[in-house]
Scaffold this motif. Structure first.
Motif, PDB file in Angstrom:
ATOM      1  N   CYS A 275      -4.273  -2.138   5.084  1.00 17.68           N
ATOM      2  CA  CYS A 275      -5.240  -3.036   4.427  1.00 17.68           C
ATOM      3  C   CYS A 275      -5.562  -4.326   5.173  1.00 17.68           C
ATOM      4  O   CYS A 275      -6.485  -5.042   4.764  1.00 17.68           O
TER       5      CYS A 275
ATOM      6  N   ARG B  24      -5.165   5.236   5.099  1.00 18.68           N
ATOM      7  CA  ARG B  24      -6.532   4.783   4.821  1.00 18.68           C
ATOM      8  C   ARG B  24      -7.574   5.771   5.347  1.00 18.68           C
ATOM      9  O   ARG B  24      -8.565   6.075   4.665  1.00 18.68           O
TER      10      ARG B  24
ATOM     11  N   CYS C 168       0.795  -1.239   0.000  1.00 27.02           N
ATOM     12  CA  CYS C 168       0.000   0.000   0.000  1.00 27.02           C
ATOM     13  C   CYS C 168       0.823   1.283   0.000  1.00 27.02           C
ATOM     14  O   CYS C 168       0.288   2.359  -0.279  1.00 27.02           O
TER      15      CYS C 168
END
Length: 279
Positions: A234, A249, A176
């Motif tokens: 994630c 996020r 990510c």
């Protein structure tokens, strides 16, 4: 050839858990004497500033005290983070008050060094010979602080790097963490090409590989290193709900007009700590 020990925090906790604790490992086996761990998303934000009050942080000492039981009275030793490589010693509870740094080491069994993370890397150190422990915050700017922690434990407690145990806790993974070309070049040149990968025309950074390079250079053996395979951005439970707080996020949906402080408050900051615990 020996390899680091690998664990998964997200596979070891349930959606109802607020904290997770793990032993240090050597050659695949847990080593008694100390534990490391962190709060999870469900525990709420553990944001820390010297000029702010966060009653949610009381959960940290309640959790630690519950784990230890009546064996000794525990006290937190925090610092306000500045994304540096500065590590300080905490001899007694309260002696880090007002200090701005990114790591704490101690040999006092009643002191719990605690830092905060939300995608950055929590790194933990333990010396089974002296009983010294450390908790470090390694943001991308502070990559290399692990070596400072090892050096501080050697200077203050006489620790030998060859005997130290280390753990790299959950953080944003190479899956990510996309970065620009300049940062990719810096990390590949400073910490080795294995910490940068190129996918779909973009660059992705493995802070695990970068910090493994730092720990190895500092003299810590692979078999004495534990690595979390989780990604704070994630990793999720089977129902799809996230396990960890994540700056990337949780701040991603915010408009660009949002201030840095508002963006910071949007994430669920987690506590990361280590303490003596004869499991």
């Amino acid at each position: 050839m020996a390899e680091p020990n690998v664990i998964s925090v997200s596979e070891s906790v349930s959606p109802s858990d607020e904290f997770a604790l793990f032993p240090f490992f050597s050659c695949g086996r847990p080593v008694p004497g100390a534990v490391w761990g962190m709060s999870l998303l469900r525990a709420g934000s553990m944001r820390f500033r010297w000029n702010e009050r966060n009653d949610n942080r009381k959960k940290i000492i309640d959790f630690v005290s519950s784990a230890v039981g009546n064996s000794r009275k525990m006290a937190l030793s925090p610092v306000e983070l500045v994304h540096s490589k500065k590590v300080v010693e905490s001899s007694v509870a309260g002696d880090t008050e007002g200090i701005v740094a990114d790591g704490i080491v101690t040999k006092n069994p009643s002191v719990v060094p605690v830092v905060t993370v939300a995608d950055c890397v929590p790194i933990f150190l333990y010396d089974p010979k002296t009983g010294a422990v450390g908790a470090l915050h390694s943001g991308w700017k502070g990559t290399g602080i692990a070596a400072e922690g090892v050096s501080m434990m050697a200077d203050k407690f006489g620790s030998d790097a060859g005997s130290l145990l280390a753990a790299i806790g959950p953080h944003i993974g190479g899956c990510c963490y996309n970065i620009d070309r300049d940062r990719a070049g810096f990390f590949a040149g400073t910490f080795g090409k294995t910490c940068v990968s190129e996918k779909n025309g973009g660059f992705f950074l493995s802070l695990t590989e970068a910090n493994l390079a730092v720990l190895r250079s500092a003299g810590i053996r692979d078999e004495n290193i534990t690595v979390s395979s989780d990604c704070t951005c994630c990793s999720s439970f089977p129902d799809g709900s996230p396990v960890f707080g994540s700056f990337r996020r949780q701040s991603a949906p915010l408009p660009p007009t949002v201030t840095a402080d508002e963006r910071s408050r949007a994430m669920t900051v987690q506590s990361a700590l280590a303490f003596l615990f004869p499991f």
